[in-house]
Design a protein around this motif. Structure first.
Motif, PDB file in Angstrom:
ATOM      1  N   GLY A  46       2.486   3.961  -5.112  1.00 32.13           N
ATOM      2  CA  GLY A  46       2.766   2.931  -3.881  1.00 32.13           C
ATOM      3  C   GLY A  46       1.368   3.317  -2.739  1.00 32.13           C
ATOM      4  N   ALA A  47       1.826   4.144  -2.656  1.00 35.36           N
ATOM      5  CA  ALA A  47       1.020   5.185  -0.937  1.00 35.36           C
ATOM      6  C   ALA A  47      -0.776   4.584  -1.833  1.00 35.36           C
ATOM      7  N   LYS A  50      -1.899   0.633  -2.034  1.00 33.40           N
ATOM      8  CA  LYS A  50      -2.105   0.612  -0.741  1.00 33.40           C
ATOM      9  C   LYS A  50      -3.615   0.949  -0.384  1.00 33.40           C
ATOM     10  N   LYS A  51      -3.503   2.000  -0.540  1.00 32.38           N
ATOM     11  CA  LYS A  51      -5.388   3.040   0.020  1.00 32.38           C
ATOM     12  C   LYS A  51      -6.709   1.298  -0.499  1.00 32.38           C
ATOM     13  N   TYR A  54      -4.166  -2.781  -2.036  1.00 33.17           N
ATOM     14  CA  TYR A  54      -3.046  -3.673  -2.702  1.00 33.17           C
ATOM     15  C   TYR A  54      -2.591  -4.250  -1.226  1.00 33.17           C
ATOM     16  N   LYS A  55      -1.104  -5.765  -1.282  1.00 33.35           N
ATOM     17  CA  LYS A  55      -0.889  -6.271   0.361  1.00 33.35           C
ATOM     18  C   LYS A  55       0.739  -6.227   0.233  1.00 33.35           C
ATOM     19  N   ASN A  56       0.840  -6.194  -1.756  1.00 30.90           N
ATOM     20  CA  ASN A  56       2.420  -7.282  -1.509  1.00 30.90           C
ATOM     21  C   ASN A  56       3.147  -5.965  -3.035  1.00 30.90           C
ATOM     22  N   ILE A  57       3.509  -4.728  -2.474  1.00 33.15           N
ATOM     23  CA  ILE A  57       4.466  -3.759  -3.641  1.00 33.15           C
ATOM     24  C   ILE A  57       5.608  -3.892  -3.325  1.00 33.15           C
ATOM     25  N   VAL A  75       4.966   1.245   2.525  1.00 38.53           N
ATOM     26  CA  VAL A  75       3.831   0.583   2.127  1.00 38.53           C
ATOM     27  C   VAL A  75       4.892  -0.346   1.357  1.00 38.53           C
ATOM     28  N   TYR A  76       5.740  -0.654   1.346  1.00 37.28           N
ATOM     29  CA  TYR A  76       6.414  -1.377   0.332  1.00 37.28           C
ATOM     30  C   TYR A  76       6.928  -2.884   1.059  1.00 37.28           C
ATOM     31  N   LYS A  77       7.148  -4.299   0.950  1.00 38.24           N
ATOM     32  CA  LYS A  77       7.207  -5.357   1.174  1.00 38.24           C
ATOM     33  C   LYS A  77       9.370  -5.150   1.050  1.00 38.24           C
TER      34      LYS A  77
END
Length: 156
Positions: A46-47, A50-51, A54-57, A75-77
């Motif tokens: 997930g990290a 994000k790098k 990606y915005k919606n994890i 990083v997680y919603k």
């Protein structure tokens, strides 16, 4: 043990890159796509997502302790504590544009029963499943990763 740690790091770095390449081919706004990290563990993959931008994890894992570490990465919603395979997760069907499962498939972890759940979690469309096999010598092979994404049908 160090080799397995290195293998996990390699997988967590490389598989999000391959996932990103596939998502870019099939989703017009892939960096804003809803993505689930299945078997997220401590959140390494997930990290990396994000790098990549990606915005919606979201994350799902069977172990609350692992999710607590993942939560700290920010990083997680949403994070869901649920096993994958034996029962459906509490996540609504068709929620995600893509699913990534890295370093979690195998005996004692996520088994084949989870594939049905993976397909349920992603939106309807043409299903594409890919996996990456990594080998570290003749006696040490793992089927580490899988990603699932569905091609959106465009209506003219």
């Amino acid at each position: 043990m160090q080799d397995l740690e290195w293998a996990g790091q390699l997988t967590a770095e490389s598989c999000p890159k391959y996932f990103d390449e596939e998502m870019a081919k099939i989703h017009p706004d892939w960096l804003n796509a809803r993505v689930i990290d299945a078997g997220a563990g401590t959140g390494r993959a997930g990290a990396h997502l994000k790098k990549l931008g990606y915005k919606n994890i979201d994350a799902v894992d069977a172990t609350e302790d692992m999710l607590n570490v993942a939560r700290q990465k920010g990083v997680y919603k949403s994070l869901f504590c649920s096993p994958l395979g034996s029962e459906p997760t509490p996540i609504e069907a068709g929620t995600y544009d893509g699913l990534l499962c890295t370093a979690a498939l195998g005996i004692g972890h996520i088994g084949p029963a989870a594939f049905e759940e993976f397909a349920r979690l992603v939106k309807p469309g043409e299903l594409g499943i890919k996996k990456l096999n990594i080998c570290f010598g003749p006696h040490l092979c793992y089927r580490y990763s899988l990603w699932v994404c569905r091609k959106k049908h465009v209506h003219s």
